[in-house]
Design a protein around this motif. Sequence first.
Motif, PDB file in Angstrom:
ATOM      1  N   ALA A  21      32.633  -7.575  41.937  1.00 12.15           N
ATOM      2  CA  ALA A  21      32.386  -6.416  41.773  1.00 12.15           C
ATOM      3  C   ALA A  21      30.866  -6.054  40.580  1.00 12.15           C
ATOM      4  O   ALA A  21      29.625  -5.713  41.434  1.00 12.15           O
ATOM      5  CB  ALA A  21      33.314  -5.820  41.504  1.00 12.15           C
ATOM      6  N   ASP A  22      30.515  -6.353  39.906  1.00 14.41           N
ATOM      7  CA  ASP A  22      29.989  -6.681  39.256  1.00 14.41           C
ATOM      8  C   ASP A  22      28.852  -7.966  40.057  1.00 14.41           C
ATOM      9  O   ASP A  22      26.964  -7.131  39.524  1.00 14.41           O
ATOM     10  CB  ASP A  22      29.960  -7.148  37.517  1.00 14.41           C
ATOM     11  N   GLU A  25      27.054  -5.755  42.441  1.00 10.27           N
ATOM     12  CA  GLU A  25      26.513  -4.747  42.033  1.00 10.27           C
ATOM     13  C   GLU A  25      25.193  -4.917  41.528  1.00 10.27           C
ATOM     14  O   GLU A  25      23.771  -4.536  41.707  1.00 10.27           O
ATOM     15  CB  GLU A  25      27.066  -3.540  40.640  1.00 10.27           C
ATOM     16  N   SER A  28      22.912  -6.235  44.490  1.00 14.24           N
ATOM     17  CA  SER A  28      22.507  -5.728  45.753  1.00 14.24           C
ATOM     18  C   SER A  28      21.136  -4.165  45.553  1.00 14.24           C
ATOM     19  O   SER A  28      20.720  -3.500  46.101  1.00 14.24           O
ATOM     20  CB  SER A  28      23.952  -4.309  46.446  1.00 14.24           C
ATOM     21  N   ASP A  29      21.024  -4.270  44.241  1.00 15.11           N
ATOM     22  CA  ASP A  29      19.456  -3.931  43.687  1.00 15.11           C
ATOM     23  C   ASP A  29      18.614  -4.323  43.831  1.00 15.11           C
ATOM     24  O   ASP A  29      17.994  -5.249  43.930  1.00 15.11           O
ATOM     25  CB  ASP A  29      20.219  -3.849  42.338  1.00 15.11           C
ATOM     26  N   LYS A 103      22.223  -6.398  35.647  1.00 17.49           N
ATOM     27  CA  LYS A 103      21.812  -5.586  36.493  1.00 17.49           C
ATOM     28  C   LYS A 103      21.075  -4.159  35.685  1.00 17.49           C
ATOM     29  O   LYS A 103      20.805  -4.957  34.373  1.00 17.49           O
ATOM     30  CB  LYS A 103      23.182  -4.936  36.381  1.00 17.49           C
TER      31      LYS A 103
END
Length: 184
Positions: A21-22, A25, A28-29, A103
């Motif tokens: 999930a991390d 995240e 997908s940015d 991120k």
Amino acid sequence: MKILTETTRLYLREINNTDTADLFEMDSDPAVHLYIENQPLISIEEIEPVIRSLQKQYQDNGIARWAVVEKATNECVGWAGLKLFREQMNNRQNFYELGYRFKQKHWGKGFATESSKAILDYGFEHLPTETIFAITHPHNANSQKVLGKLGFAYQETFEYEGEPTFWFELTKSHWKEHRNNLSY
């Protein structure tokens, strides 16, 4: 959780399925992918082959990108590490390349410099190399700033994946002289 190395604020460990999930995240940015050769991921399933590829690199080469986990929150904030390039790039082959990706919400916190310092210590201590390389897009000023702080020297511009790319290098002897002057 096997920790490979750590810093004041971060644990660095092998990436595993708990990071799905991390990593999704992050990957997908579109802002994260602005200066890299691939496109943002669209579905979480796309991260699974990435994790398998990294796990294979750990097995085959003993090194790859590592999960960077913030100690205070236990959040995987991105990845950083060394990749052994067996294929040819910029007229070189069988070399280690430093890479990092975080991120967007964690940009500007010094995590790239802090984790990379630990990785370079590990690489020059445990791997059979006298030089570690790095590449970055010519417009990625933040990445170039990190590489400069770490003591990397710009060498040349070459074409990678159809784009002009900056090539940097850091020698073991320069690292030994420079590493203690680092601050985040």
